[in-house]
Write an enzyme that holds these catalytic residues in place. Structure first.
Site, PDB file in Angstrom:
ATOM      1  NE  ARG A  46       7.326   3.486 -22.826  1.00 41.21           N
ATOM      2  CZ  ARG A  46       8.160   2.904 -23.705  1.00 41.21           C
ATOM      3  NH1 ARG A  46       9.416   2.673 -23.373  1.00 41.21           N
ATOM      4  NH2 ARG A  46       7.740   2.545 -24.889  1.00 41.21           N
ATOM      5  CE1 TYR A  98       0.159   5.491   1.625  1.00 37.08           C
ATOM      6  CE2 TYR A  98       0.880   4.051  -0.150  1.00 37.08           C
ATOM      7  CZ  TYR A  98      -0.032   4.953   0.362  1.00 37.08           C
ATOM      8  OH  TYR A  98      -1.111   5.324  -0.389  1.00 37.08           O
ATOM      9  CG  ASP A 171       7.937   6.717   1.600  1.00 40.49           C
ATOM     10  OD1 ASP A 171       7.895   7.957   1.491  1.00 40.49           O
ATOM     11  OD2 ASP A 171       6.953   5.979   1.397  1.00 40.49           O
ATOM     12  CE  LYS A 196      -0.025  10.937  -0.579  1.00 45.32           C
ATOM     13  NZ  LYS A 196       0.666   9.759  -0.076  1.00 45.32           N
TER      14      LYS A 196
HETATM   15  C1  LIG Z   1       0.867   8.412  -0.440  1.00 47.18           C
HETATM   16  C2  LIG Z   1       2.109   7.716  -0.018  1.00 47.18           C
HETATM   17  C3  LIG Z   1       2.733   6.767  -0.840  1.00 47.18           C
HETATM   18  C4  LIG Z   1       2.147   6.329  -2.168  1.00 47.18           C
HETATM   19  O1  LIG Z   1       2.143   7.356  -3.087  1.00 47.18           O
HETATM   20  P1  LIG Z   1       1.028   7.499  -4.257  1.00 47.18           P
HETATM   21  O2  LIG Z   1       1.407   8.785  -4.887  1.00 47.18           O
HETATM   22  O3  LIG Z   1      -0.313   7.522  -3.570  1.00 47.18           O
HETATM   23  O4  LIG Z   1       1.170   6.319  -5.133  1.00 47.18           O
HETATM   24  C5  LIG Z   1       3.909   6.198  -0.402  1.00 47.18           C
HETATM   25  N1  LIG Z   1       4.447   6.519   0.798  1.00 47.18           N
HETATM   26  C6  LIG Z   1       3.873   7.426   1.606  1.00 47.18           C
HETATM   27  C7  LIG Z   1       4.513   7.737   2.915  1.00 47.18           C
HETATM   28  C8  LIG Z   1       2.681   8.052   1.243  1.00 47.18           C
HETATM   29  O5  LIG Z   1       2.120   8.931   2.073  1.00 47.18           O
END
Ligand SMILES: *Cc1c(COP(=O)(O)O)cnc(C)c1O
Length: 384
Positions: A46, A98, A171, A196
Protein backbone atom coordinates in the site's frame (compact mmCIF):
# COMPACT_ATOMS: atom_id res chain seq x y z
CA UNK A 1 14.69 12.66 -24.53
CA UNK A 2 11.58 13.32 -26.58
CA UNK A 3 8.13 12.55 -25.14
CA UNK A 4 7.68 9.23 -26.92
CA UNK A 5 11.17 8.05 -25.97
CA UNK A 6 10.56 8.87 -22.31
CA UNK A 7 7.23 7.04 -22.56
CA UNK A 8 9.10 3.85 -23.42
CA UNK A 9 12.29 4.09 -21.36
CA UNK A 10 11.77 6.07 -18.14
CA UNK A 11 10.73 3.74 -15.33
CA UNK A 12 11.20 0.70 -17.58
CA UNK A 13 14.69 -0.54 -16.75
CA UNK A 14 15.26 -4.18 -17.75
CA UNK A 15 15.20 -6.68 -14.89
CA UNK A 16 18.95 -7.35 -14.32
CA UNK A 17 18.71 -10.97 -13.16
CA UNK A 18 17.13 -12.71 -16.16
CA UNK A 19 17.83 -9.70 -18.41
CA UNK A 20 14.12 -9.30 -19.16
CA UNK A 21 13.48 -6.30 -21.47
CA UNK A 22 10.17 -5.67 -19.69
CA UNK A 23 10.20 -5.34 -15.89
CA UNK A 24 8.24 -8.05 -14.07
CA UNK A 25 4.92 -7.45 -12.29
CA UNK A 26 5.55 -7.43 -8.54
CA UNK A 27 2.52 -8.98 -6.88
CA UNK A 28 3.98 -9.28 -3.36
CA UNK A 29 1.98 -7.53 -0.65
CA UNK A 30 4.94 -7.34 1.73
CA UNK A 31 8.75 -7.27 1.57
CA UNK A 32 11.40 -9.07 3.60
CA UNK A 33 13.28 -6.65 5.84
CA UNK A 34 17.00 -6.96 6.58
CA UNK A 35 16.79 -5.39 9.98
CA UNK A 36 13.95 -4.62 12.38
CA UNK A 37 13.03 -0.96 12.50
CA UNK A 38 15.27 0.12 9.60
CA UNK A 39 13.14 1.32 6.71
CA UNK A 40 13.97 -0.08 3.29
CA UNK A 41 12.63 1.25 -0.02
CA UNK A 42 9.67 -1.15 0.08
CA UNK A 43 8.00 -2.62 3.12
CA UNK A 44 4.29 -2.98 2.34
CA UNK A 45 2.57 -2.62 -1.03
CA UNK A 46 0.00 0.00 0.00
CA UNK A 47 2.89 2.32 0.89
CA UNK A 48 4.94 1.46 -2.19
CA UNK A 49 5.18 -1.21 -4.87
CA UNK A 50 7.92 -1.54 -7.52
CA UNK A 51 5.50 -2.01 -10.44
CA UNK A 52 3.41 0.96 -9.35
CA UNK A 53 6.61 2.97 -8.87
CA UNK A 54 7.73 2.26 -12.46
CA UNK A 55 4.47 3.60 -13.82
CA UNK A 56 4.60 6.61 -11.47
CA UNK A 57 8.11 7.48 -12.66
CA UNK A 58 7.07 7.37 -16.30
CA UNK A 59 3.93 9.45 -15.92
CA UNK A 60 5.79 12.02 -13.77
CA UNK A 61 8.39 12.35 -16.55
CA UNK A 62 5.69 12.73 -19.21
CA UNK A 63 3.83 15.41 -17.26
CA UNK A 64 7.01 17.39 -16.64
CA UNK A 65 6.62 16.68 -12.92
CA UNK A 66 8.94 15.35 -10.26
CA UNK A 67 6.56 12.93 -8.51
CA UNK A 68 3.42 10.97 -9.39
CA UNK A 69 1.06 8.74 -7.43
CA UNK A 70 -1.15 6.03 -8.91
CA UNK A 71 -4.61 5.19 -7.58
CA UNK A 72 -7.33 2.58 -7.95
CA UNK A 73 -9.45 4.97 -10.06
CA UNK A 74 -9.62 8.55 -11.24
CA UNK A 75 -12.05 9.34 -8.44
CA UNK A 76 -9.64 7.88 -5.86
CA UNK A 77 -6.95 10.23 -7.23
CA UNK A 78 -9.27 13.26 -7.06
CA UNK A 79 -10.36 12.30 -3.54
CA UNK A 80 -6.71 12.16 -2.43
CA UNK A 81 -6.12 15.67 -3.83
CA UNK A 82 -9.16 16.86 -1.87
CA UNK A 83 -7.65 15.36 1.31
CA UNK A 84 -5.31 18.38 1.29
CA UNK A 85 -8.36 20.41 2.37
CA UNK A 86 -9.68 20.92 5.89
CA UNK A 87 -13.08 21.81 7.27
CA UNK A 88 -13.92 25.44 6.49
CA UNK A 89 -11.89 25.49 3.27
CA UNK A 90 -13.43 26.57 -0.03
CA UNK A 91 -12.96 25.17 -3.55
CA UNK A 92 -13.58 26.99 -6.82
CA UNK A 93 -14.28 24.54 -9.63
CA UNK A 94 -15.13 24.82 -13.31
CA UNK A 95 -18.84 24.44 -14.06
CA UNK A 96 -18.18 21.62 -16.55
CA UNK A 97 -16.11 19.35 -14.31
CA UNK A 98 -16.59 15.59 -14.52
CA UNK A 99 -19.91 14.47 -12.99
CA UNK A 100 -18.18 12.26 -10.42
CA UNK A 101 -16.08 15.21 -9.24
CA UNK A 102 -19.24 17.32 -8.95
CA UNK A 103 -20.83 14.55 -6.85
CA UNK A 104 -17.73 14.21 -4.65
CA UNK A 105 -17.63 17.95 -3.97
CA UNK A 106 -21.37 18.41 -3.42
CA UNK A 107 -22.45 15.16 -1.77
CA UNK A 108 -19.40 13.88 0.11
CA UNK A 109 -16.98 16.71 0.91
CA UNK A 110 -19.86 18.93 2.06
CA UNK A 111 -20.20 16.49 5.03
CA UNK A 112 -16.68 17.51 6.01
CA UNK A 113 -17.40 21.23 5.95
CA UNK A 114 -15.78 21.94 2.60
CA UNK A 115 -17.58 24.47 0.43
CA UNK A 116 -17.55 24.70 -3.33
CA UNK A 117 -18.41 27.36 -5.91
CA UNK A 118 -18.83 26.41 -9.56
CA UNK A 119 -17.87 29.04 -12.13
CA UNK A 120 -17.59 29.21 -15.90
CA UNK A 121 -13.81 29.20 -15.87
CA UNK A 122 -13.75 28.38 -19.57
CA UNK A 123 -15.55 31.67 -20.42
CA UNK A 124 -13.02 33.76 -18.54
CA UNK A 125 -10.45 33.04 -15.78
CA UNK A 126 -11.77 36.24 -14.11
CA UNK A 127 -14.81 34.17 -13.07
CA UNK A 128 -12.40 32.18 -10.88
CA UNK A 129 -10.92 35.33 -9.33
CA UNK A 130 -14.41 36.69 -8.58
CA UNK A 131 -15.42 33.51 -6.76
CA UNK A 132 -12.29 33.22 -4.62
CA UNK A 133 -12.42 34.09 -0.93
CA UNK A 134 -9.68 34.15 1.73
CA UNK A 135 -10.75 30.56 2.50
CA UNK A 136 -10.21 29.30 -1.06
CA UNK A 137 -7.44 26.69 -0.98
CA UNK A 138 -8.00 24.87 -4.25
CA UNK A 139 -9.05 25.74 -7.81
CA UNK A 140 -10.04 22.70 -9.90
CA UNK A 141 -10.49 22.82 -13.66
CA UNK A 142 -10.71 20.54 -16.66
CA UNK A 143 -9.77 21.28 -20.29
CA UNK A 144 -11.23 20.25 -22.69
CA UNK A 145 -14.39 20.07 -20.60
CA UNK A 146 -17.20 17.61 -20.91
CA UNK A 147 -19.33 17.32 -23.08
CA UNK A 148 -18.95 20.60 -25.03
CA UNK A 149 -15.13 20.48 -25.19
CA UNK A 150 -14.94 23.92 -23.58
CA UNK A 151 -11.35 25.12 -23.26
CA UNK A 152 -10.04 26.69 -20.06
CA UNK A 153 -6.89 28.83 -20.04
CA UNK A 154 -4.71 26.85 -17.61
CA UNK A 155 -1.86 29.40 -17.34
CA UNK A 156 -4.31 32.22 -16.58
CA UNK A 157 -6.11 30.12 -13.96
CA UNK A 158 -2.77 29.25 -12.32
CA UNK A 159 -1.98 32.93 -12.01
CA UNK A 160 -5.40 33.72 -10.53
CA UNK A 161 -5.20 30.78 -8.08
CA UNK A 162 -1.71 31.72 -6.92
CA UNK A 163 -2.64 35.38 -6.46
CA UNK A 164 -5.26 34.17 -3.98
CA UNK A 165 -2.75 31.75 -2.35
CA UNK A 166 -4.66 28.72 -3.59
CA UNK A 167 -3.29 25.84 -5.59
CA UNK A 168 -4.50 24.81 -9.03
CA UNK A 169 -5.50 21.23 -9.83
CA UNK A 170 -6.15 20.26 -13.44
CA UNK A 171 -8.01 17.15 -14.56
CA UNK A 172 -5.96 16.40 -17.69
CA UNK A 173 -7.82 13.22 -18.66
CA UNK A 174 -9.15 14.48 -22.02
CA UNK A 175 -5.99 16.20 -23.26
CA UNK A 176 -3.39 13.72 -21.88
CA UNK A 177 0.24 14.83 -21.38
CA UNK A 178 0.86 14.12 -25.07
CA UNK A 179 -1.12 17.31 -25.84
CA UNK A 180 -1.21 19.40 -22.65
CA UNK A 181 1.18 19.54 -19.68
CA UNK A 182 -0.54 21.65 -17.01
CA UNK A 183 2.45 21.58 -14.61
CA UNK A 184 4.50 23.40 -17.27
CA UNK A 185 1.69 25.99 -17.48
CA UNK A 186 1.81 26.68 -13.73
CA UNK A 187 -0.63 24.13 -12.31
CA UNK A 188 0.30 22.49 -9.00
CA UNK A 189 -1.47 19.14 -9.38
CA UNK A 190 -2.38 17.18 -12.50
CA UNK A 191 -5.00 14.48 -12.19
CA UNK A 192 -5.89 11.68 -14.63
CA UNK A 193 -8.45 9.02 -14.94
CA UNK A 194 -5.95 6.43 -16.23
CA UNK A 195 -9.04 4.40 -17.14
CA UNK A 196 -9.17 6.52 -20.31
CA UNK A 197 -6.21 7.32 -22.62
CA UNK A 198 -3.39 6.14 -20.33
CA UNK A 199 -4.76 2.60 -20.12
CA UNK A 200 -6.19 3.20 -23.57
CA UNK A 201 -7.89 -0.13 -24.09
CA UNK A 202 -11.03 -0.03 -21.86
CA UNK A 203 -9.63 -2.83 -19.72
CA UNK A 204 -8.68 -1.23 -16.41
CA UNK A 205 -9.65 1.39 -13.82
CA UNK A 206 -6.95 3.72 -12.58
CA UNK A 207 -6.07 7.25 -11.54
CA UNK A 208 -3.00 9.47 -11.25
CA UNK A 209 -1.83 12.62 -9.51
CA UNK A 210 1.38 14.30 -10.69
CA UNK A 211 3.15 17.26 -9.05
CA UNK A 212 6.42 19.20 -9.31
CA UNK A 213 6.94 19.94 -5.64
CA UNK A 214 8.47 17.47 -3.17
CA UNK A 215 6.56 18.77 -0.16
CA UNK A 216 3.21 18.55 -1.94
CA UNK A 217 4.13 15.05 -3.12
CA UNK A 218 4.90 14.07 0.46
CA UNK A 219 1.53 15.35 1.73
CA UNK A 220 -0.30 13.52 -1.05
CA UNK A 221 1.63 10.32 -0.47
CA UNK A 222 0.79 10.50 3.23
CA UNK A 223 -2.93 10.85 2.39
CA UNK A 224 -2.72 8.08 -0.22
CA UNK A 225 -1.10 5.65 2.21
CA UNK A 226 -3.50 6.66 4.98
CA UNK A 227 -6.65 6.21 2.86
CA UNK A 228 -5.36 3.29 0.80
CA UNK A 229 -6.95 3.47 -2.66
CA UNK A 230 -3.73 2.57 -4.49
CA UNK A 231 -3.39 1.20 -8.01
CA UNK A 232 -2.79 -2.56 -8.10
CA UNK A 233 0.31 -4.11 -9.71
CA UNK A 234 -1.49 -5.52 -12.75
CA UNK A 235 -3.15 -2.19 -13.53
CA UNK A 236 0.19 -0.46 -12.98
CA UNK A 237 1.81 -2.75 -15.53
CA UNK A 238 -1.01 -2.21 -18.04
CA UNK A 239 -0.72 1.56 -17.56
CA UNK A 240 3.06 1.42 -18.15
CA UNK A 241 2.36 -0.50 -21.32
CA UNK A 242 -0.36 1.95 -22.33
CA UNK A 243 1.99 4.92 -21.93
CA UNK A 244 4.41 3.51 -24.49
CA UNK A 245 1.88 4.09 -27.26
CA UNK A 246 0.07 7.06 -25.69
CA UNK A 247 1.39 9.74 -28.00
CA UNK A 248 0.91 7.69 -31.16
CA UNK A 249 -2.63 6.75 -30.18
CA UNK A 250 -3.65 10.23 -29.08
CA UNK A 251 -2.22 11.94 -32.17
CA UNK A 252 -3.75 9.46 -34.59
CA UNK A 253 -7.12 9.43 -32.81
CA UNK A 254 -7.05 13.26 -32.76
CA UNK A 255 -6.42 13.42 -36.52
CA UNK A 256 -9.39 11.15 -37.15
CA UNK A 257 -11.52 13.21 -34.74
CA UNK A 258 -10.59 16.36 -36.62
CA UNK A 259 -11.60 14.82 -39.96
CA UNK A 260 -14.88 13.58 -38.47
CA UNK A 261 -15.57 17.04 -37.00
CA UNK A 262 -15.13 18.60 -40.46
CA UNK A 263 -17.33 15.96 -42.08
CA UNK A 264 -20.06 16.44 -39.43
CA UNK A 265 -19.93 20.23 -39.74
CA UNK A 266 -20.62 19.95 -43.47
CA UNK A 267 -23.63 17.65 -42.95
CA UNK A 268 -27.09 19.24 -43.07
CA UNK A 269 -28.42 16.76 -40.48
CA UNK A 270 -26.02 18.25 -37.91
CA UNK A 271 -26.81 21.58 -36.23
CA UNK A 272 -23.52 22.12 -34.41
CA UNK A 273 -20.13 20.50 -33.85
CA UNK A 274 -18.09 21.05 -30.67
CA UNK A 275 -14.44 20.42 -31.45
CA UNK A 276 -11.66 22.76 -30.25
CA UNK A 277 -9.75 22.23 -33.48
CA UNK A 278 -12.43 24.06 -35.48
CA UNK A 279 -12.06 27.81 -35.88
CA UNK A 280 -15.62 28.59 -34.77
CA UNK A 281 -15.07 26.84 -31.41
CA UNK A 282 -14.96 29.57 -28.72
CA UNK A 283 -11.83 28.04 -27.16
CA UNK A 284 -9.93 27.51 -30.43
CA UNK A 285 -7.28 30.22 -29.94
CA UNK A 286 -6.45 29.10 -26.38
CA UNK A 287 -6.47 25.44 -27.42
CA UNK A 288 -4.06 26.22 -30.26
CA UNK A 289 -1.67 27.69 -27.69
CA UNK A 290 -2.21 25.22 -24.87
CA UNK A 291 -2.48 21.95 -26.79
CA UNK A 292 0.53 20.51 -28.58
CA UNK A 293 -0.30 20.30 -32.28
CA UNK A 294 -3.59 18.38 -32.06
CA UNK A 295 -6.92 19.10 -30.41
CA UNK A 296 -7.80 15.78 -28.84
CA UNK A 297 -9.95 12.84 -29.86
CA UNK A 298 -13.18 13.84 -28.11
CA UNK A 299 -15.95 15.74 -29.85
CA UNK A 300 -19.67 16.28 -29.54
CA UNK A 301 -22.35 17.32 -32.00
CA UNK A 302 -25.97 18.31 -32.00
CA UNK A 303 -28.45 16.75 -34.34
CA UNK A 304 -31.07 18.71 -36.19
CA UNK A 305 -33.49 16.52 -34.30
CA UNK A 306 -34.93 15.84 -30.90
CA UNK A 307 -34.08 13.60 -27.95
CA UNK A 308 -35.66 10.57 -29.70
CA UNK A 309 -33.66 11.08 -32.91
CA UNK A 310 -30.40 11.34 -30.95
CA UNK A 311 -31.35 8.23 -29.02
CA UNK A 312 -31.96 6.37 -32.30
CA UNK A 313 -28.55 7.48 -33.63
CA UNK A 314 -26.57 6.31 -30.58
CA UNK A 315 -28.48 3.01 -30.63
CA UNK A 316 -28.09 2.66 -34.39
CA UNK A 317 -24.32 2.64 -34.91
CA UNK A 318 -22.83 -0.79 -35.61
CA UNK A 319 -19.11 -0.26 -35.19
CA UNK A 320 -19.14 2.59 -32.69
CA UNK A 321 -20.25 1.16 -29.35
CA UNK A 322 -22.90 2.77 -27.15
CA UNK A 323 -21.11 3.23 -23.82
CA UNK A 324 -19.94 5.86 -21.35
CA UNK A 325 -16.18 6.18 -20.82
CA UNK A 326 -13.73 7.26 -23.47
CA UNK A 327 -10.14 7.33 -24.59
CA UNK A 328 -9.73 3.77 -25.81
CA UNK A 329 -8.75 2.31 -29.17
CA UNK A 330 -12.38 1.49 -29.93
CA UNK A 331 -14.74 4.39 -30.65
CA UNK A 332 -17.58 4.95 -28.18
CA UNK A 333 -20.55 7.26 -28.29
CA UNK A 334 -23.23 8.30 -25.86
CA UNK A 335 -26.15 10.67 -25.41
CA UNK A 336 -25.31 12.99 -22.47
CA UNK A 337 -29.00 13.86 -21.84
CA UNK A 338 -29.89 10.23 -21.13
CA UNK A 339 -26.51 8.91 -19.94
CA UNK A 340 -23.50 10.85 -18.58
CA UNK A 341 -25.55 13.94 -17.62
CA UNK A 342 -28.92 12.28 -16.89
CA UNK A 343 -28.68 13.22 -13.21
CA UNK A 344 -28.90 16.95 -14.07
CA UNK A 345 -32.31 18.62 -13.85
CA UNK A 346 -33.42 19.28 -17.47
CA UNK A 347 -33.33 23.11 -17.08
CA UNK A 348 -29.83 22.92 -15.54
CA UNK A 349 -28.69 20.65 -18.31
CA UNK A 350 -30.05 22.99 -21.00
CA UNK A 351 -28.53 26.00 -19.21
CA UNK A 352 -25.16 24.22 -19.56
CA UNK A 353 -25.75 23.80 -23.30
CA UNK A 354 -26.30 20.06 -23.00
CA UNK A 355 -29.25 19.77 -25.34
CA UNK A 356 -31.51 16.76 -25.94
CA UNK A 357 -29.98 16.18 -29.37
CA UNK A 358 -26.35 16.27 -28.21
CA UNK A 359 -24.16 13.23 -28.90
CA UNK A 360 -20.64 12.74 -27.52
CA UNK A 361 -18.11 10.74 -29.48
CA UNK A 362 -14.81 9.30 -28.28
CA UNK A 363 -12.87 8.66 -31.47
CA UNK A 364 -10.78 5.50 -31.45
CA UNK A 365 -8.10 4.11 -33.73
CA UNK A 366 -10.39 2.77 -36.46
CA UNK A 367 -10.16 4.15 -40.00
CA UNK A 368 -11.88 7.49 -40.60
CA UNK A 369 -13.89 6.05 -43.51
CA UNK A 370 -15.38 3.25 -41.41
CA UNK A 371 -16.41 5.61 -38.61
CA UNK A 372 -17.87 8.11 -41.10
CA UNK A 373 -19.86 5.39 -42.89
CA UNK A 374 -21.14 4.03 -39.57
CA UNK A 375 -22.38 7.46 -38.45
CA UNK A 376 -23.85 8.08 -41.90
CA UNK A 377 -25.95 4.91 -41.84
CA UNK A 378 -27.10 5.63 -38.25
CA UNK A 379 -28.16 9.18 -39.26
CA UNK A 380 -30.03 7.81 -42.30
CA UNK A 381 -31.89 5.23 -40.18
CA UNK A 382 -32.73 7.67 -37.40
CA UNK A 383 -33.62 10.74 -39.45
CA UNK A 384 -34.52 9.45 -42.91
C1 LIG B 1 -13.64 9.07 -16.11
C2 LIG B 1 -13.23 10.42 -15.63
C3 LIG B 1 -12.96 10.66 -14.28
C4 LIG B 1 -13.14 9.60 -13.21
O1 LIG B 1 -12.24 8.57 -13.37
P1 LIG B 1 -12.56 7.04 -12.93
O2 LIG B 1 -11.35 6.32 -13.39
O3 LIG B 1 -13.82 6.64 -13.65
O4 LIG B 1 -12.76 7.04 -11.47
C5 LIG B 1 -12.54 11.92 -13.91
N1 LIG B 1 -12.42 12.92 -14.82
C6 LIG B 1 -12.67 12.71 -16.13
C7 LIG B 1 -12.52 13.85 -17.08
C8 LIG B 1 -13.10 11.47 -16.58
O5 LIG B 1 -13.36 11.30 -17.88
Amino acid sequence: MQFRTRAIHVGNEPDPRPGAVVPPIHLAATYVQNEAGVLQEFDYSRTGNPTRKSFEETIAALEGGTHALAFASGMAATTCAMMLLASGDHVVAGSDIYGGTYRLLHNVLDHFGIEVSLVRASDDPKRVAEAMTPRTKLVWIESPGNPLMSITDIAACAEVAHQGRAILGVDNTFATPALTRPLELGADIVMHSATKYIGGHSDLLGGVLAVRDAELAERLHFAQNATGAVMGPLESYLCSRGLKTLELRVREQSRTASRLADWLAADKRIARVNYPGRREHPGHAIAARQMDGEFGAMLSFELNGDFAAAKRVVEGTRLIRLAVSLGAVESLLEQPASMSHASYAREDRLAHGITDGLIRLSVGLEAFEDLRDDLDQAFADAMG
